[in-house]
Design an enzyme around this catalytic site. Structure first.
Site, short mmCIF file in Angstrom:
data_model
loop_
_atom_site.label_atom_id
_atom_site.label_comp_id
_atom_site.label_asym_id
_atom_site.label_seq_id
_atom_site.Cartn_x
_atom_site.Cartn_y
_atom_site.Cartn_z
N GLU A 1 6.41 3.83 11.56
CA GLU A 1 4.96 3.74 11.77
C GLU A 1 4.66 2.67 12.84
O GLU A 1 3.82 2.86 13.72
CB GLU A 1 4.26 3.38 10.45
CG GLU A 1 2.74 3.34 10.57
CD GLU A 1 2.05 3.01 9.24
OE1 GLU A 1 2.75 2.81 8.23
OE2 GLU A 1 0.81 2.95 9.24
N GLU B 1 0.84 -1.20 0.00
CA GLU B 1 0.00 0.00 0.00
C GLU B 1 0.89 1.27 0.00
O GLU B 1 0.65 2.21 -0.75
CB GLU B 1 -0.93 -0.02 1.21
CG GLU B 1 -1.81 1.21 1.36
CD GLU B 1 -1.82 1.76 2.77
OE1 GLU B 1 -1.31 2.88 2.98
OE2 GLU B 1 -2.32 1.06 3.69
#
Lengths: 456, 432
Positions: free
Chosen positions: A148, A71
């Site tokens: 992240e 993604e």
């Protein structure tokens, strides 16, 4: 009680006034791309989402998190639109865009003024097949994803506890793995892994395009035809079933991490709409979750937080739209002087109550009232409506189920709730994690002060 | 010539979005409370929000008092306890909300407009607003929860950085402390403190009402009168003090055993009524406000992979708000990330935006303007902001034109005058 029923009747009429079941137009292109369009004329805007049937629950061991990594890489450019161009073009057209990955889906979206929809479809069609996976870009993006992960999980004691909990609760179901992936797997992705994953799942016949907003379905179908029809379908080998094995007896774990407050998570193995034999059971579990945690009047808030005052907070959740069998989750934070074991006892008492006594009718009606009203409020957001359609379609339930949701909830009786509580919320299917807070050893200490600016 | 073509393009955009013009109706109740009303018709629902100048800036030295007062409204009011209030809202599917920011405290209700449902929602809101109980037992329970939340806050390096950052920017000003308070102050509260705060600030002269939804104006007028009827008129509080300017730069490190270091760096920004408001807004959009295409995002994440999120923003307040740049990065590369962040800022301040960057930013802001007000939820937030800060009623409609009027030279000049890198207050919280 009379009043509650009156309210339900009024809520029903408000709901009926705004819902007509055939609002969604559907078309499937010859290459298999499914298109769902829901016109909503309230604002001159349109949201476009493309959903791929792939997510962390499709991933074999060793490459967990690769759907999420891909993604990220989908923003790194194609032959036609080099890195950054996609985002630049959307921005220049006043659009907002992003993407999200879950256990059962990967989706990309743009929100635009209604005349700009074509731009979004053109760009998404291009990156369905043409992304450029470059080793240097991957190297940088690996660092971004690792940051992240640190931000979302590694430095958050509760998130980390949840991650460890899921890894214990599921034996062989891919739901045992975090969506973002295990650190060792993230560090070891190669371009070839991503390329293979991309080629395997990114195809028109594995995607659903959902458009909601101020637009005619025929207009969307024509644009989709123009940009997506030339893409050839792939042979999609279905994902292996990986059905979770049966659990024989409760599982418990302690997670010791630097933290300030203790915390308890519990999860019972339950079926979901996609897998359950009798559909009403899934709706009954959904209402049961509402009885426990459907707003401030629900049992966990009124009994544990306010009544007995044993919990700082307590929650319950059931995800009926998961693709695979899932967990009915409960969690709680004890007040000072109470322990996680007291929380476990208090939550189990609530389960026993549901297994023993029928839910009061007024209480049941309150849950239904909220479901009815929410069905109206949800229409305030195009984005939410598109999410609902895309998710149902992608996990294999089918978008049409969105229309029946309110009616199916309305059919749930007190007896249904007791039955599913007795059948599924049982000790042998229970999983428990206790967060045992350890001292945060590097105490925040006095500042290292310095005046003036540091050179850079 | 190129510019002419571009402005022609903007005219087209204007004509396309013209029909989204937001018609805000404005009046005062008999007691003098300002009311802002927008009629939207497509869904049988209405949102109501009542806001007060009663945010954490009004805490005095009792940090957390505004927040705790707000949190108690649905814990008991009139004849009802918390369960009864919750059941009243749930039985009609209404949603109750409350909250505080630095400037503001608010209560809100979303309900269907079917009269029996609507009336019950409004009656409940009216009692909550005008007769909150602040009972001893409810208070003690709430206080334990708040104290636990404040303790839990110490698990988060990001939260610790944020507290230190506000302190560095605002020193002794009422904007300096965290809105939820600190353990030392909250531990000393009693219910009488909440009652005093309520009596002083939750008054008609200090209130405003926003109504957005499918009710006609007569109904909206009646509703506003009834909602405010139980409140004393009283007076507005004294204006907040101005924020003293920063005198020098400041760096602070907070040791924390996390894998990432949270970085916040910034200085005093702008107020809601600032004459440079739009210029700074557009400039920051280019610098760090436009998500995936901003300079900050590109320099920190896209080019170097140093962080997942990297941004900058102005948080405008009634008084001078903050200008904040932020990122989180692996401990051992903190110095590099901070250097990139600061360099990105100083390059922007020195050079200003390119014409190309400016055109792209204007296209993004104006071309996507309809997206800002495409739900009742977003609309009520904007109208509440317009009302609370007493911005012109055509603020939304005139915003795109004001954005288009900004020049690259103005951005450069304004940033050089207002954003002085040598005054940056930089907080890092994390491991070594």
């Amino acid at each position: 009680m009379k009043f509650v029923l009156l309210f339900i009747a009024l809520l029903c009429s408000s709901f009926t006034a705004i819902s007509s079941p055939s609002q969604v137009a559907e078309k499937t292109l010859e290459n298999g791309l499914k298109i769902l369009v829901k016109p909503d004329r309230r604002s001159p805007v349109v949201v476009s989402q493309i959903w791929y049937k792939v997510g962390s629950s499709y991933e074999p061991g060793g490459i967990t998190g690769i759907s999420h990594m891909l993604e990220h890489m989908m923003f790194k450019g194609t032959q036609k639109y080099p890195a950054g161009e996609f985002s630049r073009i959307i921005a220049e057209n006043g659009g907002r865009e992003n993407a999200f990955t879950g256990r059962d889906y990967t989706a990309y979206f743009q929100t635009l003024e209604k005349s700009r929809l074509e731009i979004s479809l053109k760009l998404e069609a291009d990156r369905m097949r043409n992304i450029h996976l470059i080793a240097d870009e991957l190297k940088k993006e690996l660092e971004v994803v690792t940051e992240e992960r640190r931000m979302r999980t590694d430095d958050k004691p509760r998130s980390k506890t949840q991650e460890h909990f899921l890894a214990m609760a599921f034996s062989n179901s891919p739901y045992k793995n975090p969506v973002i992936g295990w650190p060792a797997d993230i560090a070891a992705y190669k371009v070839a892994d991503l390329q293979a994953w991309y080629e395997r799942w990114y195809a028109p016949n594995n995607a659903t395009l959902v458009v909601v907003g101020d637009i005619d379905p025929d207009n969307v179908f024509a644009l989709a035809e123009k940009y997506f029809a030339p893409i050839k379908p792939s042979t999609i080998d279905p994902v292996k079933p990986q059905n979770e094995i049966e659990q024989f007896g409760a599982r418990k774990m302690t997670v010791k991490l630097p933290a300030k407050l203790p915390y308890l998570i519990m999860g019972y193995k339950v079926p979901v709409l996609n897998t359950v034999k009798e559909e009403w059971e899934a709706y009954a579990l959904e209402v049961l979750a509402g009885i426990l945690d459907g707003g401030n009047s629900a049992r966990l808030a009124s009994r544990l937080v306010r009544g007995k005052q044993v919990a700082i907070s307590a929650g319950a959740g059931y995800y009926m739209t998961s693709r695979l069998p899932d967990l009915f989750m409960l969690d709680a934070t004890p007040v000072k002087g109470q322990t996680v074991y007291d929380m476990e006892y208090a939550l189990k008492n609530e389960i026993i109550d549901l297994q023993t006594h029928l839910v009061d009718d007024a209480e049941l009606q309150r849950i239904k009232a909220q479901v009815l009203a929410n069905a109206v409020y949800e229409k305030d957001s195009n984005f939410y409506q598109a999410m609902q359609l895309g998710m149902l379609e992608t996990v294999g339930i089918g978008w049409e189920k969105a229309d029946d949701y309110v009616e199916n909830i309305n059919q749930v009786t007190a007896e249904h709730i007791r039955q599913v509580a007795r059948k599924y919320l049982v000790e042998d299917k229970l999983n428990v994690a206790y967060l045992d807070p350890q001292p945060i050893t590097t105490q925040p200490k006095a500042a290292r002060h310095s005046g003036g600016r540091h050179a850079h | 010539m190129r510019i002419n073509v571009i402005s022609g393009l903007f005219l087209i955009i204007f004509s396309q979005t013209a029909f989204t013009a937001v018609n805000i109706d404005y009046w005062k109740t008999r007691q003098g409370t300002r009311v802002y009303y927008v009629h939207t018709t497509s869904l049988p629902m209405v949102d109501v929000q009542i806001s007060f100048d009663a945010g954490s800036a009004r805490d005095g030295y009792q940090f957390g008092l505004a927040s705790m007062t707000s949190s108690m409204f649905d814990a008991g009011a009139g004849e009802w306890n918390a369960d009864q209030i919750a059941e009243r809202f749930a039985s009609i599917g209404a949603q109750f909300g409350k909250g505080v920011s630095k400037d503001m405290a608010w209560l809100s209700v979303r309900t269907l407009t079917e009269p029996a449902l609507f009336d019950k929602a409004m009656e409940t809101l009216h009692v909550i607003l005008s007769s909150p109980s602040f009972s001893e037992a409810d208070f003690e329970r709430k206080k334990r929860r708040v104290l636990a939340a404040l303790k839990q806050r110490e698990e988060s390096p990001g939260a610790l950085a944020s507290i230190a950052f506000n302190k560095a920017l605002y020193k002794e000003h009422p904007y300096a402390h965290p809105g939820a308070g600190v353990i030392e102050t909250v531990a000393g509260f009693g219910p009488q403190h909440l009652r005093e705060f309520y009596n002083q600030y939750y008054v008609a002269a200090n209130a405003m009402v926003v109504i957005v939804g499918d009710v006609d104006k007569a109904k909206a007028q009646q509703m506003a009168e009834q909602l405010m009827a139980g409140l004393a008129v009283s007076t507005k509080p004294e204006p907040l003090p101005e924020v003293p300017p920063l005198e020098k730069g400041y760096d602070q490190h907070i040791d924390f055993p996390s894998t990432q270091t949270h970085v916040l760096s910034g200085l005093l920004g702008k107020s809601r009524l600032d004459k440079d408001y739009v210029t700074l807004y557009v400039g920051n959009h280019i610098l760090g406000g436009s998500g995936l295409v901003s300079k900050m995002f590109k320099e920190v994440r896209e080019k170097r992979g140093l962080a997942y999120s990297a941004y900058s923003y102005f948080a405008p307040q009634l008084r001078t708000g903050s200008f904040t740049m932020g990122l989180q990065t692996r401990n051992d590369q903190t110095a590099q990330a901070v250097a990139v962040m600061k360099q990105t800022l100083s390059d922007f301040v020195e050079q200003g935006p390119s014409e190309k960057d400016l055109i792209a930013a204007k296209k993004n802001i104006t071309g996507g303007f309809a997206l800002r007000i495409d739900t009742n939820r977003k609309l009520i937030n904007y109208v509440n902001m317009i009302g609370f800060y007493q911005l012109p009623l055509d603020y939304l409609d005139s915003f795109p034109a004001r954005v288009n009027a900004v020049t690259a030279e103005q951005i450069k000049e304004t940033f050089q005058r207002r954003v002085k890198p040598e005054l940056l207050q930089t907080i890092t919280a994390g491991g070594q």
